[in-house]
Design a protein around this motif. Structure first.
Motif: not given
Ligand SMILES: CC(=O)N[C@H]1[C@@H](OP(=O)(O)OP(=O)(O)OC[C@H]2O[C@@H](n3ccc(=O)[nH]c3=O)[C@H](O)[C@@H]2O)O[C@H](CO)[C@@H](O)[C@@H]1O
Ligand SMILES: C=C(OP(=O)(O)O)C(=O)O
Length: 433
Positions: A50-61, A78-91
């Protein structure tokens, strides 16, 4: 396929050390997005999937994230992007926790709609109600939740219909950078809420009352990266307490915080378990024979739903009739069918499970249906006659670091294998015959 193989019958003894809390570190990592200046350094972070997953979400942002030596470092300046995709939310449903921080930082957030999961439908209406009260327009469509606010979020008075942990955390994060003060009523009181509030305050925030039903959050202009130690995981601690109790063992659970575990300690003592507070943690001594009790899961400080299935394992070994009533999630009894495969005498009546023990537990092939079910099947395997084989370990890895290794160090006969071989299947079948 990976599986854990347990041979029952060993009494556990020794010392086990508790990791940082999964349910604390996930919202705290989400909150690091609030810091537009400086790095956040989080210590005692468990190496969980789960920690690796949320870290990936933050990188995506667009945040910079590093994770080694149980330390997560986040630079979200840095300026953040705005989208957390389904591939992570699903996990991992907790990905939805980035929504409050993103909305506060960016005035806009787009997060994939989490679907249902094994323990219930888990809606997020209370999170969204909070954002709307703070002035956001929320739209759900095409599998996404989009929230947007003109300018900044505004402090508001929000009453939660249920003391939802995730809604309390998401609203606290959004309110931390809002204009004015937010008063959150019927808030969740879990220790992880207090940990998140402490972290936000160290970042320069103004959160008061965390741990009570009313939390007051005064929004500030800006938040800064800071250093923070994650609190010990009370559910991992509770699971090892259950392992000691069920095997009639004697285990020191190092790092267990008694104040976080009072409902569990009370129930275990009622079952005949001896629990001693020592300087380093809790010593748990299991009796020769456990006694059945009734348990009802409730929001903190009530009995935690995340310890429900582990206590069911204990009830299967207890004398008399026991009852567990699940009031937090509507469908958290998937493990009952698996326990039946191990010869458990157990029945479901509505939102309750009734056990009649002690069952003559027998090793079997069982499948983990969720994270705590995985741990509970392994606990049951520790006392079942013969060999138990648990599959679907991806659930276990979401919430436990090296679970089998820690049990083996306490004397359990347990191994984790990745072996499809016919030979291994045949030899287990022969041992259980
Ligand atoms: C990552 C994390 O911290 N997970 C924990 C968190 O989950 P989570 O934060 O998802 O749990 P909640 O407290 O929000 O959910 C509790 C109940 O409220 C319902 N609900 C929740 C929000 C909402 O907007 N609407 C609604 O109806 C849920 O469906 C559920 O029936 O708290 C749970 C309850 O202690 C624990 O089991 C989880 O381990
Ligand atoms: C249900 C749990 O977690 P999550 O909310 O992350 O699914 C849990 O930790 O038992």
């Amino acid at each position: 396929m990976e599986k854990i193989i347990v041979r029952g019958g060993k009494r556990l003894s020794g010392t086990v050390k508790v990791e940082g809390a999964k349910n604390s570190v996930l919202p705290v990592i989400a909150a690091t997005l609030l810091a537009s200046d400086g790095k956040s350094i989080l210590k005692d972070v468990p190496t969980l999937s789960d920690v690796y997953t949320i870290n990936e979400v933050l990188r995506k942002l667009n945040a910079d994230v590093a994770f080694d030596n149980n330390t997560v470092t986040v630079d979200a300046s840095r300026e953040l992007l705005e989208e957390a995709p389904f591939e992570y939310v699903r996990k991992m449903r907790a990905s939805v926790l980035v929504m409050g921080s993103l909305l506060a930082r960016n005035s806009r957030a787009r997060v994939a709609l989490p679907g249902g999961c094994a323990i219930g439908s888990r809606p997020i209406d209370q999170h969204l109600k909070g954002f709307e009260a703070m002035g956001a327009k929320v739209k759900v469509g095409n599998g996404f939740i989009e929230a947007e606010v003109d300018g900044k979020l505004k402090g508001a008075k929000i009453y939660l219909d249920f003391p939802s942990v995730g809604a309390t955390e998401n609203i606290m994060m959004a309110a931390a950078l809002a204009e004015g003060t937010t008063i959150l009523e019927n808030a969740a009181k879990e220790p992880e809420i207090v940990d998140l509030a402490n972290f936000i305050n160290k970042m320069g925030g103004k959160v008061r009352g965390a741990g009570t039903a009313t939390i007051k959050i005064e929004g500030v202009e800006k938040l800064y990266g800071t250093e923070h130690y994650i609190i010990p995981d009370r559910i991992e601690a509770g699971t090892f307490m259950a392992a000691a109790a069920i095997t009639g063992g004697n285990v020191l659970v190092k790092g267990a915080v008694p104040e976080h575990l009072s409902s569990l300690i009370a129930k275990m003592e009622e079952m005949g378990v001896t629990i001693i507070e020592e300087e380093e943690g809790l010593r748990v001594i299991g009796p020769d024979q456990l006694k059945a009790v009734d348990i009802k899961t409730m929001p903190h400080p009530g009995f935690p739903t995340d310890m429900q299935s582990q206590m069911m394992a204990l009830l299967l070994r207890s004398t008399g009739t026991g009852m567990i009533t699940e009031t937090v999630f509507e469908n958290r009894f998937m493990h009952v069918e698996e326990f039946r495969r191990m010869n458990a005498e157990i029945k479901i009546e509505g939102r309750s499970v009734i056990t009649n023990g002690p069952s003559n537990l027998q090793g079997a092939e069982v499948m983990a249906t969720d994270l705590r079910a995985a741990a509970s099947l392994i606990l049951t395997g520790l006392v079942a006659e013969g060999v138990t084989r648990v599959t679907e370990l991806k659930h276990l890895d979401r919430g436990y670091v090296n679970f089998h290794g820690k049990l083996a160090a306490l004397g359990a006969d347990i191994e984790r294998v990745n072996d499809e071989s016919v030979h291994e299947n045949e030899s287990i079948a022969a041992e259980n015959a």
